[in-house]
Every structure is written in C-alpha cells, then in structure tokens.
Design a protein around this motif. Structure first.
Motif, short mmCIF file in Angstrom:
data_model
loop_
_atom_site.label_atom_id
_atom_site.label_comp_id
_atom_site.label_asym_id
_atom_site.label_seq_id
_atom_site.Cartn_x
_atom_site.Cartn_y
_atom_site.Cartn_z
N PRO A 142 0.85 -1.04 -0.07
CA PRO A 142 -0.02 -0.22 0.10
C PRO A 142 0.76 1.21 0.12
CG PRO A 142 -0.55 -1.28 2.08
CD PRO A 142 0.65 -2.03 1.20
N THR A 143 0.37 2.29 -0.67
CA THR A 143 1.22 3.49 -0.96
C THR A 143 1.39 4.16 0.31
OG1 THR A 143 0.26 4.00 -3.18
CG2 THR A 143 1.15 5.69 -2.02
N LEU A 197 6.17 4.29 -7.52
CA LEU A 197 6.20 2.75 -7.49
C LEU A 197 5.22 1.97 -8.19
CD1 LEU A 197 7.60 2.23 -3.78
CD2 LEU A 197 8.97 2.11 -6.02
N PHE A 198 4.02 2.10 -8.02
CA PHE A 198 3.11 1.20 -8.55
C PHE A 198 3.01 1.45 -10.22
CE2 PHE A 198 -1.34 0.82 -10.53
CZ PHE A 198 -1.68 -0.36 -9.70
N ASN A 199 3.37 2.82 -10.43
CA ASN A 199 3.28 2.74 -11.99
C ASN A 199 4.63 2.21 -12.73
OD1 ASN A 199 1.04 4.37 -12.06
ND2 ASN A 199 2.07 6.25 -11.50
N ILE A 200 5.80 2.26 -11.89
CA ILE A 200 7.08 1.62 -12.48
C ILE A 200 6.53 0.08 -12.62
CG2 ILE A 200 9.22 0.79 -11.82
CD1 ILE A 200 9.73 3.47 -10.38
N SER A 201 6.17 -0.32 -11.77
CA SER A 201 5.55 -1.88 -11.73
C SER A 201 4.74 -2.26 -12.83
CB SER A 201 4.97 -2.41 -10.32
OG SER A 201 5.74 -2.20 -9.09
N LEU A 202 3.95 -1.10 -13.05
CA LEU A 202 2.63 -1.53 -14.31
C LEU A 202 3.70 -1.21 -15.42
CD1 LEU A 202 -0.15 -1.75 -14.95
CD2 LEU A 202 -0.55 0.50 -15.02
N VAL A 203 4.18 -0.46 -15.59
CA VAL A 203 5.20 -0.34 -17.07
C VAL A 203 5.92 -1.54 -17.26
CG1 VAL A 203 6.75 1.30 -18.23
CG2 VAL A 203 5.00 2.36 -16.86
N ILE A 204 6.60 -2.05 -16.14
CA ILE A 204 7.76 -3.16 -16.21
C ILE A 204 6.87 -4.11 -16.77
CG2 ILE A 204 8.94 -4.77 -14.93
CD1 ILE A 204 9.77 -2.82 -13.43
N ARG A 205 5.75 -4.54 -16.30
CA ARG A 205 5.18 -5.85 -16.65
C ARG A 205 4.48 -5.61 -17.99
NH1 ARG A 205 4.84 -9.08 -12.48
NH2 ARG A 205 3.47 -10.40 -13.44
N LEU A 206 3.93 -4.34 -18.58
CA LEU A 206 3.46 -4.30 -19.80
C LEU A 206 4.51 -4.15 -20.72
CD1 LEU A 206 0.40 -3.51 -20.75
CD2 LEU A 206 1.10 -1.01 -20.68
N THR A 207 5.74 -3.54 -20.44
CA THR A 207 6.73 -3.53 -21.63
C THR A 207 7.33 -5.18 -21.66
OG1 THR A 207 7.48 -1.33 -20.64
CG2 THR A 207 9.07 -2.78 -22.15
N ARG A 208 7.38 -5.76 -20.79
CA ARG A 208 8.05 -7.27 -20.87
C ARG A 208 7.04 -8.14 -21.54
NH1 ARG A 208 6.65 -11.90 -18.18
NH2 ARG A 208 8.24 -13.37 -17.78
N ALA A 209 5.50 -7.87 -21.32
CA ALA A 209 4.69 -8.64 -22.14
C ALA A 209 4.69 -8.38 -23.43
CB ALA A 209 3.27 -8.30 -21.66
#
Length: 325
Positions: A142-143, A197-209
């Motif tokens: 949680p933030t 932090l949340f957005n970094i995780s989101l972009v990582i998973r989207l870019t990896r996919a």
C-alpha cells in the motif's frame, strides 16, 4: 484529423456538462457547511445572514444555474474558507502537484521501460526474475505504508532526505519550481518515488509482455535475416510496436497521479491539490471540491485526446477516422 479533434471536443463539452450535474448535486447533497462556519452559540439572524452570504438560501437548481453560467465565464465560485476564487486557489496549488506528478511519471518511464525490456529480452535470467518479483511488491504494498517506511528509513534513521514539505523554489525562464534547486529536489525525491512505485511496476509488466509477444514474430526474424544488428531490431522495430499500449498507460498515469496523489501529498505534507481537496472536504468547502473535480475531469479528457492523437503518430496503421466510424 481536424474533424476528429472537433468531434472529440464536442463530446468533451457534453461529458463536462453531465459531470458538472453529478458533481454539483452530489457534493451539495452532503452535509451543511453552515454548521462548520458558524459558531454553535450563533443566533438565527446570524445563521440566516451567513446562509444568504454563501448563496445557500436559493433553491439548488437555481444555485446550479448560477454556477453553470458563471463557469462558462471561467468563474467556478469562491472558496467558503478563504473567500477567494476557487480556481485561483487550485491554480495556486497546481504547480506543486504537477511537478510531483511529472517526476513520478518520468521515474516510471525511466525505470519501467528499460527494466521491462530487459525482463522480456532475457526472461530466464536471474536479473529478470528479480525485476518481476520486485514489480509484484510494487503492486502489492500500500502507498501509505511505503511512504511511512520511506520517511522512517531515509528521513528519521539515515537522515539523508527531508520528510515533508516542498523545499526551496528556484526560477528558470520565469518558471518557479522546486526542480531547480538541490533543496527542492531533495524534498521531491521521497514523495515522487512513493507515487511512482505502482506505475513503475505497471510499466515493467506491460513492456515485458510486449517484448515477449513481439520477439518471436516474423518481422523480427525478417529484420535479423536482413542483417540488422540486434540493438537496432530491439530499439527501433520492436520498441516502436510495444510503445502503443505503454503510451496508453502512461497517458492515463499522468491523469491518475495528478488526481490520486492525495495519499502521498498528505503523508509528505506536500502542498499540492491533493492536500487542498482533503482540507476542503473536511471543511465542506463546496466550491473548491466542485472546481477540483471538474478540473480533474477536464484533465482526463484532454490527456485521452492527446493519447489518441499519439496512436496515429506511433503506428501509421491507426487512423483517426473523420467519419466517426
């Protein structure tokens, strides 16, 4: 494209009208600001004078009509608490929120895309697995808890960074921002990282996919067969294709981090719009609440319009239809 933009702006005006109805009646149906602003021992005459001064003695539909007619002229009402135009109050806090939001988005792009590309390019490596495991933590924690831990570790225990406030402002080309001073950057580091932090995780998973999906495709094999270097294949051909969904998410992130920076601004006492809306809700400062929500809606509409236009720039196959089909 011009017809598309005009049509979208017309739709935006309709959306704003509907949202103004929902927000105005929703906010004005909650609580009674007179109970907060008037002393408990005030007599009936004082209460009636206060109600008339705030314009609350008129029927709600007439209040909305006055609000709408004034809004068309750029006047979203006056703050009950500060007695200044609500739009001025919000614009006064807007620069602090914008610099926090854009720093958070910058961090999500600067860290998220390279880490996501590496995790997709070398999915079986230990580093890639570490990146994906860390991204899950970024989603899960949680933030508010992360923010408190950052303050405890980096401000209280280590004393490296300040725990709250905006810091000193610097000036560059007539623009004042904490980005232009070391003290300001030090104050910005923790809240920006917490918000990102949340957005970094989101972009990582989207870019990896996107990397995993595009690397086996025929156009990549063809590019390799033509003798292109691996760097050019990845950073020119593959990256161009995976950027379309990433741009969509980043565009929405900008609106989200501006609109939902409330928790981060409250934890780090950041003097932005998020802290203002919390204070306004506590004080039932209705004009500020309505103005804030309408500005956020307008911001989302404009960001979505920019993202739609960027689609056609990134991928020529995506055409903005002028016929509405």
């Amino acid at each position: 494209m011009s017809v598309f933009i005009i049509r979208r702006l017309s739709q935006s005006a309709l959306v704003l009208l509907i949202m103004s109805l929902l927000v105005f009646f929703g906010v004005f149906a909650i609580g009674d600001p007179i109970e907060i602003f008037i002393a408990a021992d005030a007599d009936q005459a004082e209460r009636e004078r206060a109600i008339a001064a705030l314009g609350l003695d008129k029927p709600i539909w007439l209040q909305y009509f006055f609000f709408l007619s004034n809004a068309l002229a750029g006047d979203l009402g006056r703050s009950f608490v500060f007695n200044i135009p609500a739009i001025d109050l919000i614009l006064l806090r807007l620069p602090a929120t914008l610099e926090l939001a854009f720093c958070a988005v910058f961090l999500s792009v600067a860290f998220g895309i390279p880490l996501g590309m590496y995790a997709g390019y070398r999915p079986e490596s230990r580093a890639a697995k570490t990146i994906m495991a860390t991204s899950i933590a970024g989603f899960s924690l949680p933030t508010f808890w992360v923010g408190l831990m950052m303050i405890l570790v980096f401000a209280v225990e280590l004393g490296w960074l300040p725990a709250s406030g905006r810091g000193e402002l610097g000036s560059f080309l007539g623009i004042q921002s904490s980005l232009f001073t070391l003290n300001g950057l030090a104050h910005l580091a923790l809240p920006a990282l917490n918000l990102a932090l949340f957005n970094i995780s989101l972009v990582i998973r989207l870019t990896r996919a996107g990397m995993r999906e595009n690397m086996p495709m025929d156009y990549v094999k063809f590019a390799r067969a033509k003798g292109l270097t691996q760097r050019r294949v990845v950073f020119v051909h593959v990256m161009k294709n995976i950027m379309i969904p990433v741009v969509t998410v980043i565009g929405l992130e900008i609106g989200q981090v501006i609109a939902f920076a409330v928790v981060t601004e409250t934890i780090f006492a950041w003097p932005g719009m998020g802290k203002l809306i919390i204070d306004s809700i506590n004080n039932l400062d209705r004009p500020v609440i309505v103005a804030y929500l309408l500005i956020i809606v307008l911001m989302f509409i404009m960001i979505n319009l920019v993202v739609d236009v960027l689609y056609s720039v990134l991928d020529p196959r995506v055409r903005l239809s002028d016929t509405g089909k």
